[in-house]
Scaffold this motif. Structure first.
Motif, PDB file in Angstrom:
ATOM      1  N   UNK A 345      10.856   8.587  -2.826  1.00 46.69           N
ATOM      2  CA  UNK A 345      10.038   8.978  -3.967  1.00 46.69           C
ATOM      3  C   UNK A 345       8.587   8.645  -3.783  1.00 46.69           C
ATOM      4  N   UNK A 346       7.887   8.565  -4.923  1.00 49.33           N
ATOM      5  CA  UNK A 346       6.439   8.430  -4.916  1.00 49.33           C
ATOM      6  C   UNK A 346       6.012   7.193  -5.678  1.00 49.33           C
ATOM      7  N   UNK A 347       4.887   6.629  -5.250  1.00 48.24           N
ATOM      8  CA  UNK A 347       4.262   5.550  -6.010  1.00 48.24           C
ATOM      9  C   UNK A 347       2.885   5.995  -6.469  1.00 48.24           C
ATOM     10  N   UNK A 348       2.457   5.394  -7.581  1.00 40.84           N
ATOM     11  CA  UNK A 348       1.193   5.747  -8.222  1.00 40.84           C
ATOM     12  C   UNK A 348       0.504   4.463  -8.683  1.00 40.84           C
ATOM     13  N   UNK A 349      -0.820   4.404  -8.665  1.00 40.19           N
ATOM     14  CA  UNK A 349      -1.498   3.310  -9.350  1.00 40.19           C
ATOM     15  C   UNK A 349      -1.163   3.363 -10.838  1.00 40.19           C
ATOM     16  N   UNK A 350      -1.138   2.195 -11.487  1.00 36.70           N
ATOM     17  CA  UNK A 350      -0.832   2.184 -12.918  1.00 36.70           C
ATOM     18  C   UNK A 350      -1.793   1.309 -13.707  1.00 36.70           C
ATOM     19  N   UNK A 351      -1.836  -0.010 -13.412  1.00 34.27           N
ATOM     20  CA  UNK A 351      -2.699  -0.884 -14.217  1.00 34.27           C
ATOM     21  C   UNK A 351      -3.208  -2.033 -13.363  1.00 34.27           C
ATOM     22  N   UNK A 352      -4.513  -2.247 -13.420  1.00 35.97           N
ATOM     23  CA  UNK A 352      -5.161  -3.346 -12.712  1.00 35.97           C
ATOM     24  C   UNK A 352      -5.683  -4.362 -13.720  1.00 35.97           C
ATOM     25  N   UNK A 353      -6.116  -5.523 -13.199  1.00 33.78           N
ATOM     26  CA  UNK A 353      -6.845  -6.454 -14.031  1.00 33.78           C
ATOM     27  C   UNK A 353      -6.065  -7.611 -14.609  1.00 33.78           C
ATOM     28  N   UNK A 354      -4.915  -7.964 -14.039  1.00 28.99           N
ATOM     29  CA  UNK A 354      -4.152  -9.087 -14.573  1.00 28.99           C
ATOM     30  C   UNK A 354      -4.775 -10.413 -14.134  1.00 28.99           C
ATOM     31  N   UNK A 355      -4.441 -11.470 -14.886  1.00 25.84           N
ATOM     32  CA  UNK A 355      -5.174 -12.715 -14.755  1.00 25.84           C
ATOM     33  C   UNK A 355      -5.020 -13.423 -13.436  1.00 25.84           C
ATOM     34  N   UNK A 356      -3.859 -13.301 -12.802  1.00 20.71           N
ATOM     35  CA  UNK A 356      -3.608 -13.940 -11.516  1.00 20.71           C
ATOM     36  C   UNK A 356      -2.790 -12.964 -10.671  1.00 20.71           C
ATOM     37  N   UNK A 402       3.409  12.774 -13.556  1.00 20.61           N
ATOM     38  CA  UNK A 402       4.594  12.125 -14.099  1.00 20.61           C
ATOM     39  C   UNK A 402       5.669  11.933 -13.024  1.00 20.61           C
ATOM     40  N   UNK A 403       5.953  12.991 -12.273  1.00 23.09           N
ATOM     41  CA  UNK A 403       6.956  12.947 -11.214  1.00 23.09           C
ATOM     42  C   UNK A 403       6.483  13.774 -10.027  1.00 23.09           C
ATOM     43  N   UNK A 404       6.953  13.416  -8.854  1.00 24.72           N
ATOM     44  CA  UNK A 404       6.785  14.244  -7.653  1.00 24.72           C
ATOM     45  C   UNK A 404       8.160  14.378  -7.010  1.00 24.72           C
ATOM     46  N   UNK A 405       8.645  15.593  -6.885  1.00 23.57           N
ATOM     47  CA  UNK A 405       9.951  15.856  -6.273  1.00 23.57           C
ATOM     48  C   UNK A 405       9.769  16.664  -4.993  1.00 23.57           C
ATOM     49  N   UNK A 406      10.529  16.278  -3.970  1.00 27.10           N
ATOM     50  CA  UNK A 406      10.470  16.984  -2.699  1.00 27.10           C
ATOM     51  C   UNK A 406      11.276  18.272  -2.759  1.00 27.10           C
ATOM     52  N   UNK A 407      10.757  19.300  -2.137  1.00 28.59           N
ATOM     53  CA  UNK A 407      11.438  20.580  -1.967  1.00 28.59           C
ATOM     54  C   UNK A 407      11.474  20.917  -0.482  1.00 28.59           C
ATOM     55  N   UNK A 408      12.260  21.901  -0.126  1.00 28.69           N
ATOM     56  CA  UNK A 408      12.378  22.255   1.290  1.00 28.69           C
ATOM     57  C   UNK A 408      11.070  22.773   1.864  1.00 28.69           C
ATOM     58  N   UNK A 494      -9.675  14.890 -16.758  1.00 25.71           N
ATOM     59  CA  UNK A 494      -9.225  14.584 -15.396  1.00 25.71           C
ATOM     60  C   UNK A 494      -8.025  13.654 -15.428  1.00 25.71           C
ATOM     61  N   UNK A 495      -7.296  13.629 -14.333  1.00 26.21           N
ATOM     62  CA  UNK A 495      -6.183  12.691 -14.210  1.00 26.21           C
ATOM     63  C   UNK A 495      -6.712  11.260 -14.190  1.00 26.21           C
ATOM     64  N   UNK A 496      -6.017  10.371 -14.895  1.00 22.24           N
ATOM     65  CA  UNK A 496      -6.417   8.969 -14.893  1.00 22.24           C
ATOM     66  C   UNK A 496      -6.308   8.389 -13.490  1.00 22.24           C
ATOM     67  N   UNK A 497      -5.227   8.714 -12.797  1.00 12.02           N
ATOM     68  CA  UNK A 497      -5.041   8.292 -11.404  1.00 12.02           C
ATOM     69  C   UNK A 497      -4.690   9.538 -10.592  1.00 12.02           C
ATOM     70  N   UNK A 498      -5.650  10.170  -9.951  1.00 13.80           N
ATOM     71  CA  UNK A 498      -5.406  11.462  -9.293  1.00 13.80           C
ATOM     72  C   UNK A 498      -4.863  11.341  -7.875  1.00 13.80           C
ATOM     73  N   UNK A 499      -3.863  10.460  -7.651  1.00 14.66           N
ATOM     74  CA  UNK A 499      -3.309  10.296  -6.309  1.00 14.66           C
ATOM     75  C   UNK A 499      -1.838   9.918  -6.418  1.00 14.66           C
ATOM     76  N   UNK A 500      -1.048  10.408  -5.467  1.00 14.30           N
ATOM     77  CA  UNK A 500       0.368  10.058  -5.354  1.00 14.30           C
ATOM     78  C   UNK A 500       0.686   9.883  -3.878  1.00 14.30           C
ATOM     79  N   UNK A 501       1.602   8.960  -3.591  1.00 13.46           N
ATOM     80  CA  UNK A 501       2.035   8.699  -2.214  1.00 13.46           C
ATOM     81  C   UNK A 501       3.550   8.894  -2.170  1.00 13.46           C
TER      82      UNK A 501
END
Length: 508
Positions: A345-356, A402-408, A494-501
């Protein structure tokens, strides 16, 4: 999980993109810039608009180097620490932080990295064992400590962490054991995943682990763990703990002789310098990483795992996984699907800025996500030595992939809102490149075997919320890095996070 904290100038593009703009020098137009920003309908298109961080104040007497979290039936939040303590937080969901109340419940244990509640007992996975504890006399402190399993070995090495899951559908706890020094297996079952049954029986389940940072189940109940860059691990990744699987690092395979045959035959030795999918075709037990977290781009130390089972209370990502990164002090998002019987599947950035350094993740019934942090010995972008944060959805839906699905012949992408058909249908709105990693005994790997496939055609679904990208030359075993900088929503956002891996191990 060891990783040097990056400087601010090394922040990944997705963090820099979400920073609020400020004038940097006294140019003639600089004084007008804030007004221009405010006038823009989407100037506040930053993560905080959608997911708000509530920071718990750290009290002097509390050293919450959080290693694990669990919610109790009475609504309290159990917070376990690397120092072997368990604190109970009353009213963890309050917005009035003055009402927070912590009390010490248990102490004297060794680096607790797993908590789970069952039938009146709080189960703790600490470095040498699974322990269950309870308050039998009702005074608010644990007074019964029982060993459930200590079926693995320790040498005293600093890196021999033990991460524990919640209970699975059969009532088992899963324990992911780090290697000795992260390079060798000097004690029994180091580099393995074990299952501990309700009656205390311990079942060897998977070999090949290196440096786990967290363990948890997806919505279907299948168990995953995060492994970190190092020998035989080109980059941090999310791996499926398929019973009987070999997860890639061969040094712990010598303990197959101690399994009593319950896990099957020992896998063949992998060939250093090869590629994971090449070896997976040769070694049947080898389960490739379900999702790579490209090093530096997504993080440097993948950690805790939590699945959103809130039914929409946390926003539009119900059923997806959320994964911490300790070094970058972030939470990432993961979409999984099964292709040819394997998760990818795919990963996406979501939220930065946590205390530690984000380490332990826990959802609560109201849809909050608690993130426990620590940076001792590891370093993190979050500047606090330890932290406890609560992440809540503001009710405003971000425009995201929201989702990225592989196709042939490409990919199908869905979005959280309707798309602008002109920009979404334009191939120039997208940029795609691929790469993989060397599967080797040396530490980590650069991105190798790069390609730049082209998007030949785009089809927009009648719903207006998904697109089909037809791609030439998909690459098996490659991360497909997809940028969507030109795509806009139907109202021009624009997309909040315009990248998917997307980790494409198997092409449908």
């Amino acid at each position: 999980m060891i990783g040097r904290a990056a400087t601010r100038s090394q922040a990944p593009a997705w963090e820099r993109t979400n920073a609020r703009l400020l004038p940097r020098s006294p140019r003639p137009w600089a004084s007008l810039l804030p007004l221009l920003i405010v006038s823009s309908a989407f100037a506040q298109n930053v993560e905080d608009d959608y997911y708000r961080i509530i920071r718990f104040p750290m009290q002097d007497r509390l050293v919450l180097e959080v290693g694990a979290l669990e919610t109790l039936p009475d609504g309290q939040l159990a917070v376990a620490t690397r120092r072997g303590e368990i604190w109970l937080c009353k009213n963890p969901l309050t917005d009035d932080l003055d009402q927070l109340n912590f009390r010490l419940f248990a102490s004297g244990m060794h680096e607790i990295l797993g908590l789970a509640w069952r039938n009146g007992w709080l189960y703790c996975v600490q470095r040498p064992e699974v322990t269950r504890i309870k308050d039998e006399n009702g005074d608010g402190r644990a007074d019964v400590y029982e060993t459930v399993s200590d079926a693995w070995g320790i040498t005293g090495d600093y890196h021999e962490y033990a991460f524990g899951s919640k209970f699975d559908k059969e009532g088992n706890l899963w324990v992911a054991l780090c290697l000795t020094g992260s390079f060798s297996s000097d004690a029994l079952f180091r580099g393995w995943c074990l299952r501990v049954t309700p009656d205390g029986k311990t079942i060897p389940t998977c070999s090949g682990l290196r440096s786990p940072g967290g363990i948890g189940a997806n919505a279907a109940g299948d168990m995953f763990y995060t492994d970190n860059q190092g020998p035989w691990n080109g980059a941090c990744s999310l791996k499926w703990l398929r019973p009987g699987a070999f997860l890639g690092h061969p040094v712990g395979n010598k303990w197959y002789s101690a399994t009593g045959g319950v896990i099957g035959e020992q896998p063949s030795e992998p060939t250093t310098g090869s590629r994971t999918m090449t070896e997976a075709k040769r070694i049947p037990q080898l389960e490739p990483p379900a999702v790579y977290f490209p090093y530096g781009k997504m993080g440097q130390s993948a950690s805790g795992i939590a699945c959103d089972l809130s039914g929409g209370k946390f926003g539009p990502f119900s059923g997806q996984l959320f994964v911490g990164d300790q070094t970058h002090s972030t939470v990432m998002r993961v979409f999984l699907e099964k292709v040819n019987g394997h998760y990818q599947g795919a990963c996406f950035p979501f939220r930065a800025g946590f205390g530690s350094g984000s380490l332990a993740l826990q959802f609560t019934q109201d849809g909050s996500l608690f993130i426990g942090g620590t940076n001792r010995g590891w370093g993190s972008r979050g500047s606090q030595p330890y932290s406890l944060d609560r992440l809540t959805w503001t009710g405003k839906t971000p425009f995201e992939i929201h989702e990225v699905r592989a196709k042939s012949d490409g990919f199908e992408l869905t979005f959280t809102d309707k798309i602008d058909q002109t920009t979404a249908g334009d191939t120039l709105s997208y940029r795609l490149n691929t790469y993989t990693y060397i599967y080797q005994s040396q530490y980590g790997s650069p991105e190798v075997d790069g390609t730049t496939p082209s998007i030949k055609k785009i089809e927009i679904a009648p719903t207006g919320k998904s697109v089909r990208l037809f791609v030439d030359q998909l690459r098996e075993g490659h991360v497909h890095e997809l940028h969507l900088d030109g795509v806009r929503s139907a109202v021009g956002q624009p997309l909040l996070h315009p990248v998917a891996y997307y980790t494409l191990n198997y092409i449908p």
